[in-house]
Design an enzyme around this catalytic site. Structure first.
Site: not given
Ligand code: DGL
Length: 269
Positions: A19-20, A51, A83, A197-199
């Site tokens: 992931d980022s 990202y 991600c 988004c995984t966050h």
């Molecule tokens: N965790 C990332 C996703 O699922 C993105 C976070 C980022 O913007 O880097 O899209």
């Protein structure tokens, strides 16, 4: 289906989670629960975070290069791109460049539309993910009969990073980001929000508290874990458990509150 037998030659399959930043931990926790004997390496490209606000072409090049380094360093049997931004943007290119099997994370639009009773859902992701053709193609293919509002959040991934690092984040900052998901029109309210988004599953409790009305928040991580377990089903279960390792492309030492949070996910730093 890719053949994952004996690629590394060791009993424990090696799984790289990418992931980022720390968002992929929400996928990692499900995958390790499904296959606790695997040898996990988590790579966070925090030097490239976030990202979601970056121009696509440079980002694809970056992801391909970082992945190449990670494959050379860790020799995974399987890679989980945990991600949505990286998956929707670069999965096709990664599969072209590297022979390791990839499992991606893409917006769970199909199950969300299937379970929605009001037939009004929102897709909450980074600005990049919700604007990409990949996501719009999913909507065209799987959302027939369902109204979908794509909501690109410029800040939520950073907010999730701050929260996991123990920094305070005001309710109003989160409420402003999720607000556009809640549509009440033609007698039908949004009843399902895809966490694209995984966050974001790191913030689900706060989303629940701040939502103007209750909705289902769809986290794709359990489905990804099932897919990984399925791909690894022919790999025998290793007797010894290897502790998971985490690497940050910035080379930074995580500050103590983040190190403590990572400890709860099973990493010792
Ligand atoms: N965790 C990332 C996703 O699922 C993105 C976070 C980022 O913007 O880097 O899209």
């Amino acid at each position: 289906m890719p053949n994952l037998n004996n690629r590394s030659g060791s009993a424990a399959p090696a799984v790289l989670i990418f992931d980022s930043g720390v968002g992929g931990l929400t996928v990692f926790r499900e995958v390790i629960a499904a296959r606790p004997d695997a040898r996990f390496v988590y790579v966070a490209d925090d030097a490239g975070f976030p990202y979601g606000n970056q121009p696509p072409d440079a980002l694809i090049q970056r992801i391909v290069a970082v992945m190449g380094d990670a494959i050379a360093a860790h020799k995974p049997d399987l890679i989980v791109v945990a991600c949505n931004t990286a998956s929707t943007l670069a999965l096709a290119e990664l599969r072209k460049r590297y022979t390791v099997p990839f499992v991606g994370t893409v917006p769970a639009i199909k199950p969300a539309c299937a379970q929605s009773k009001s037939k009004r859902i929102a897709v909450l992701g980074t600005k990049a993910t919700v604007s990409l053709e990949y996501t719009h193609a999913l909507i065209r293919e799987f959302a027939a009969g369902c109204d979908v509002v794509p909501v690109g959040s410029p800040k939520l991934a950073s907010i999730a990073e701050l929260q996991l690092s123990g920094m305070p984040v005001a309710d109003g900052d989160i409420a402003a980001e999720i607000g556009p998901c809640f549509v009440d029109a033609d007698g039908r309210k949004t009843d399902t929000v895809v966490l694209a988004c995984t966050h974001y599953p790191l913030l689900t409790e706060r989303f629940r508290k701040l939502a103007p009305w209750p909705v289902d928040w769809i986290d794709p991580a359990p489905a990804i874990a099932r897919r990984v377990a399925d791909l690894l089903r022919d790999r025998e279960v290793a007797a010894d458990k290897v502790p998971p390792r985490i690497f940050f492309t910035s080379g930074r030492e995580p500050p103590p509150p983040l190190a403590a949070a990572l400890g709860h996910f099973g990493f010792s730093l």
